[in-house]
Design a protein around this motif. Structure first.
Motif, PDB file in Angstrom:
ATOM      1  N   UNK A 268     113.742 122.835  48.197  1.00  0.00           N
ATOM      2  CA  UNK A 268     114.970 122.421  47.527  1.00  0.00           C
ATOM      3  C   UNK A 268     115.443 123.550  46.641  1.00  0.00           C
ATOM      4  N   UNK A 269     116.729 123.539  46.376  1.00  0.00           N
ATOM      5  CA  UNK A 269     117.299 124.504  45.444  1.00  0.00           C
ATOM      6  C   UNK A 269     118.517 123.878  44.807  1.00  0.00           C
ATOM      7  N   UNK A 270     118.889 124.401  43.682  1.00  0.00           N
ATOM      8  CA  UNK A 270     120.021 123.865  42.937  1.00  0.00           C
ATOM      9  C   UNK A 270     121.197 124.820  43.043  1.00  0.00           C
ATOM     10  N   UNK A 271     122.352 124.266  43.188  1.00  0.00           N
ATOM     11  CA  UNK A 271     123.575 125.049  43.208  1.00  0.00           C
ATOM     12  C   UNK A 271     124.540 124.411  42.225  1.00  0.00           C
ATOM     13  N   UNK A 272     125.063 125.219  41.330  1.00  0.00           N
ATOM     14  CA  UNK A 272     126.043 124.704  40.384  1.00  0.00           C
ATOM     15  C   UNK A 272     127.383 124.590  41.095  1.00  0.00           C
ATOM     16  N   UNK A 273     127.984 123.434  41.019  1.00  0.00           N
ATOM     17  CA  UNK A 273     129.277 123.225  41.662  1.00  0.00           C
ATOM     18  C   UNK A 273     130.261 122.677  40.646  1.00  0.00           C
ATOM     19  N   UNK A 274     131.506 122.891  40.949  1.00  0.00           N
ATOM     20  CA  UNK A 274     132.566 122.361  40.107  1.00  0.00           C
ATOM     21  C   UNK A 274     133.181 121.183  40.849  1.00  0.00           C
ATOM     22  N   UNK A 275     132.695 120.005  40.581  1.00  0.00           N
ATOM     23  CA  UNK A 275     133.147 118.808  41.273  1.00  0.00           C
ATOM     24  C   UNK A 275     134.344 118.234  40.538  1.00  0.00           C
ATOM     25  N   UNK A 276     135.415 117.996  41.265  1.00  0.00           N
ATOM     26  CA  UNK A 276     136.538 117.307  40.642  1.00  0.00           C
ATOM     27  C   UNK A 276     136.626 115.922  41.265  1.00  0.00           C
ATOM     28  N   UNK A 277     136.914 114.981  40.439  1.00  0.00           N
ATOM     29  CA  UNK A 277     136.996 113.610  40.896  1.00  0.00           C
ATOM     30  C   UNK A 277     138.434 113.338  41.331  1.00  0.00           C
ATOM     31  N   UNK A 278     138.599 112.791  42.510  1.00  0.00           N
ATOM     32  CA  UNK A 278     139.963 112.600  43.010  1.00  0.00           C
ATOM     33  C   UNK A 278     140.750 111.599  42.176  1.00  0.00           C
ATOM     34  N   UNK A 279     142.001 111.934  41.965  1.00  0.00           N
ATOM     35  CA  UNK A 279     142.920 111.028  41.300  1.00  0.00           C
ATOM     36  C   UNK A 279     144.062 110.757  42.269  1.00  0.00           C
ATOM     37  N   UNK A 280     144.900 109.812  41.948  1.00  0.00           N
ATOM     38  CA  UNK A 280     146.007 109.485  42.828  1.00  0.00           C
ATOM     39  C   UNK A 280     146.919 110.684  43.032  1.00  0.00           C
ATOM     40  N   UNK A 281     147.236 111.401  41.952  1.00  0.00           N
ATOM     41  CA  UNK A 281     148.159 112.523  42.103  1.00  0.00           C
ATOM     42  C   UNK A 281     147.491 113.678  42.843  1.00  0.00           C
ATOM     43  N   UNK A 282     146.188 113.821  42.690  1.00  0.00           N
ATOM     44  CA  UNK A 282     145.462 114.855  43.416  1.00  0.00           C
ATOM     45  C   UNK A 282     145.436 114.537  44.911  1.00  0.00           C
ATOM     46  N   UNK A 283     145.176 113.296  45.245  1.00  0.00           N
ATOM     47  CA  UNK A 283     145.154 112.888  46.651  1.00  0.00           C
ATOM     48  C   UNK A 283     146.542 113.027  47.280  1.00  0.00           C
ATOM     49  N   UNK A 284     147.578 112.736  46.508  1.00  0.00           N
ATOM     50  CA  UNK A 284     148.937 112.893  47.016  1.00  0.00           C
ATOM     51  C   UNK A 284     149.224 114.356  47.316  1.00  0.00           C
ATOM     52  N   UNK A 285     148.813 115.257  46.431  1.00  0.00           N
ATOM     53  CA  UNK A 285     149.041 116.679  46.688  1.00  0.00           C
ATOM     54  C   UNK A 285     148.291 117.132  47.940  1.00  0.00           C
TER      55      UNK A 285
END
Length: 150
Positions: A42-59
């Motif tokens: 196993x290994x760890x990777x730092x990620x930048x997770x963004x949580x979807x919002x309505x306006x993000x999904x629309x874009x």
């Protein structure tokens, strides 16, 4: 049932561990294998997770609709979508404007109302622009299909 009720409080994590060991040992005897070692990488990777919002999904949806329409137009050698990158930028600009509007933390009701109107206007503009682009895309595809198939 009463016996279960009377004795369930005696069930401890240690007893559960003993039961697990008995079950695992019995399973290994049935399989006739004595594998007690496991291996895992196993290994760890730092990620930048963004949580979807309505306006993000629309874009995301609008960006994909426009790019797929352009691909279709290019495949069919049709004109009318040469400014698609500009259209995507316009939608993204409206998306960012709606995204950056923040709620008011003021106690003044007038300031709260003004901020609400700014938020409302930014989202309304973004949605109208998205609706317009979607209509342009569907109209373009409908017209090209009518020309192809009569």
């Amino acid at each position: 049932m009463q016996t279960l009720k009377d004795n369930v409080h005696l069930f401890t994590p240690e007893i559960l561990d003993e039961i697990n060991q008995v079950i695992v040992n019995a399973g290994m005897k049935l399989k006739k294998k004595d594998i007690r070692m496991g291996r895992c990488d196993s290994f760890l990777v730092e990620t930048n997770v963004h949580y979807p919002t309505d306006i993000n999904l629309l874009f995301d949806a609008m960006r994909k609709i426009i790019t797929l329409t352009v691909r279709y137009a290019e495949k069919e050698s049709l004109n009318g979508w040469r400014q698609y990158q500009f259209n995507i930028r316009q939608i993204k600009r409206a998306y960012r404007a709606a995204q950056q509007t923040k709620r008011s933390t003021s106690k003044d009701e007038e300031k709260i109302q003004k901020r609400f109107e700014l938020i409302y206007d930014a989202h309304r503009h973004y949605i109208q622009l998205s609706q317009s682009s979607f209509k342009n895309s569907t109209d373009f595809i409908d017209q090209s299909l009518q020309h192809q198939y009569g």
